[in-house]
Write a protein that holds these residues in place. Structure first.
Motif, PDB file in Angstrom:
ATOM      1  N   UNK A 113       0.822  -1.210   0.000  1.00 57.62           N
ATOM      2  CA  UNK A 113       0.000   0.000   0.000  1.00 57.62           C
ATOM      3  C   UNK A 113       0.855   1.259   0.000  1.00 57.62           C
ATOM      4  N   UNK A 114       1.987   1.213   0.696  1.00 58.08           N
ATOM      5  CA  UNK A 114       2.897   2.364   0.699  1.00 58.08           C
ATOM      6  C   UNK A 114       3.667   2.467  -0.608  1.00 58.08           C
ATOM      7  N   UNK A 115       3.876   1.325  -1.254  1.00 56.20           N
ATOM      8  CA  UNK A 115       4.627   1.297  -2.511  1.00 56.20           C
ATOM      9  C   UNK A 115       3.792   1.774  -3.684  1.00 56.20           C
ATOM     10  N   UNK A 116       2.504   1.395  -3.689  1.00 55.44           N
ATOM     11  CA  UNK A 116       1.620   1.683  -4.827  1.00 55.44           C
ATOM     12  C   UNK A 116       0.364   2.384  -4.333  1.00 55.44           C
ATOM     13  N   UNK A 117       0.168   3.660  -4.658  1.00 58.96           N
ATOM     14  CA  UNK A 117      -1.008   4.401  -4.187  1.00 58.96           C
ATOM     15  C   UNK A 117      -2.338   3.795  -4.652  1.00 58.96           C
ATOM     16  N   UNK A 118      -2.326   3.037  -5.759  1.00 57.46           N
ATOM     17  CA  UNK A 118      -3.553   2.467  -6.288  1.00 57.46           C
ATOM     18  C   UNK A 118      -3.881   1.108  -5.670  1.00 57.46           C
ATOM     19  N   UNK A 119      -2.958   0.548  -4.902  1.00 55.42           N
ATOM     20  CA  UNK A 119      -3.163  -0.795  -4.357  1.00 55.42           C
ATOM     21  C   UNK A 119      -4.313  -0.844  -3.363  1.00 55.42           C
ATOM     22  N   UNK A 120      -4.605   0.268  -2.696  1.00 56.12           N
ATOM     23  CA  UNK A 120      -5.670   0.289  -1.698  1.00 56.12           C
ATOM     24  C   UNK A 120      -7.016  -0.058  -2.317  1.00 56.12           C
ATOM     25  N   UNK A 121      -7.196   0.230  -3.592  1.00 59.58           N
ATOM     26  CA  UNK A 121      -8.468  -0.061  -4.268  1.00 59.58           C
ATOM     27  C   UNK A 121      -8.741  -1.563  -4.259  1.00 59.58           C
ATOM     28  N   UNK A 122      -7.693  -2.362  -4.294  1.00 61.74           N
ATOM     29  CA  UNK A 122      -7.851  -3.818  -4.361  1.00 61.74           C
ATOM     30  C   UNK A 122      -8.265  -4.439  -3.023  1.00 61.74           C
ATOM     31  N   UNK A 123      -7.991  -3.745  -1.923  1.00 62.85           N
ATOM     32  CA  UNK A 123      -8.274  -4.353  -0.609  1.00 62.85           C
ATOM     33  C   UNK A 123      -9.193  -3.506   0.265  1.00 62.85           C
ATOM     34  N   UNK A 124      -9.601  -2.334  -0.223  1.00 68.88           N
ATOM     35  CA  UNK A 124     -10.389  -1.435   0.631  1.00 68.88           C
ATOM     36  C   UNK A 124     -11.738  -2.025   1.005  1.00 68.88           C
ATOM     37  N   UNK A 125     -12.318  -2.844   0.124  1.00 70.81           N
ATOM     38  CA  UNK A 125     -13.610  -3.456   0.434  1.00 70.81           C
ATOM     39  C   UNK A 125     -13.448  -4.786   1.158  1.00 70.81           C
ATOM     40  N   UNK A 126     -12.215  -5.221   1.331  1.00 70.40           N
ATOM     41  CA  UNK A 126     -11.939  -6.507   1.981  1.00 70.40           C
ATOM     42  C   UNK A 126     -11.459  -6.337   3.418  1.00 70.40           C
ATOM     43  N   UNK A 127     -10.570  -5.382   3.643  1.00 70.23           N
ATOM     44  CA  UNK A 127      -9.911  -5.248   4.935  1.00 70.23           C
ATOM     45  C   UNK A 127     -10.360  -4.000   5.693  1.00 70.23           C
ATOM     46  N   UNK A 128     -10.519  -4.144   6.989  1.00 72.21           N
ATOM     47  CA  UNK A 128     -10.726  -3.020   7.896  1.00 72.21           C
ATOM     48  C   UNK A 128      -9.550  -3.008   8.879  1.00 72.21           C
TER      49      UNK A 128
END
Length: 244
Positions: A27-42
């Motif tokens: 997530x720190x490496x790729x700003x777009x990576x959060x889109x892949x896990x935002x609906x999965x992880x809290x």
């Protein structure tokens, strides 16, 4: 009866430090990576308190539509006076450089989520066991609490990741093409409702459809729904379930 110390129980709970660390690094490496896990992880899915704080800051930035990188996450932790709790900026820099690629962030996110669900199952089991000893409480209320406890876990886990709209459109296009090429223009391709004009517009109910009947009170919504269910069951031999 021997008692197990609380600290031992906590240390023995299911978790994967490597998976949590890899997710944060991606997530720190790729700003777009959060889109892949935002609906999965809290944030609560992270077992390590330090990693939980870092992900909470990342998640908050994402919800506020702010950019996510080493600088913004460090600033957010500093603003909330938690930067030292995670080991300072040096710790974040180490996270960002410990992952060579973010391409597998979703797979590692699934590991984090699965371990989180295991911990919640343990917690739910303890809660349900305690409910079993509440002998003065009505059984119906106890069962309701048990169902809510289990539902909370399943509801948090059973989610599908985001898919590209291209996949949805391709599937829809194939369905429309099949309907268009059918020799019988009047044939209903889904589950018939028994109402000809409605079936002509919808071609019946399609798989995964959510159909909502809306109207003012006493306008016949329930009667229409029951008629459709009865037609599908009796006229077209479909299996129907009605939940009231």
């Amino acid at each position: 009866m021997s008692l197990v110390p609380t600290a031992t129980l906590l240390e023995g709970q299911p978790h994967s430090t490597d998976a949590e660390r890899t997710v944060l690094g991606a997530l720190l490496l790729d700003p777009e990576a959060i889109i892949k896990v935002s609906d999965l992880l809290t944030p609560d899915d992270f077992y390590d308190p330090t990693y939980r704080l870092v992900y909470a800051s990342i998640y908050q930035l994402y919800q506020e539509h702010e950019p996510i990188d080493f600088v913004t996450v460090s600033a957010r932790l500093a603003d909330s006076k938690k930067i030292q709790d995670v080991g300072g900026s040096a710790f974040l820099a180490e996270l960002a450089t410990s992952v060579p690629t973010s391409s597998h962030v979703y797979q590692y996110g699934q590991i984090v989520k699965t371990k989180s669900v295991h911990r919640r199952i343990i917690e739910a089991g303890q809660k349900i066991t305690a409910l079993g000893y509440e002998v003065d409480k009505p059984v119906a209320d106890l069962l309701d609490e048990v169902e809510k406890t289990i539902f909370t876990i399943s509801n948090a886990y059973i989610k599908e990741k985001f898919v590209h709209i291209r996949e949805i459109l391709n599937a829809r296009y194939e369905m429309f093409a099949e309907m268009h090429e059918a020799p019988d223009d009047g044939a209903v391709k889904g589950v018939p409702t028994g109402f000809k004009s409605l079936d002509q517009k919808l071609s019946g109910f399609q798989p995964s459809d959510l159909i909502i009947l809306a109207g003012r009170p006493s306008m016949g919504k329930t009667a229409l729904a029951l008629n459709i269910a009865m037609n599908a069951a009796l006229k077209f031999h479909k299996t129907v379930g009605v939940f009231s």
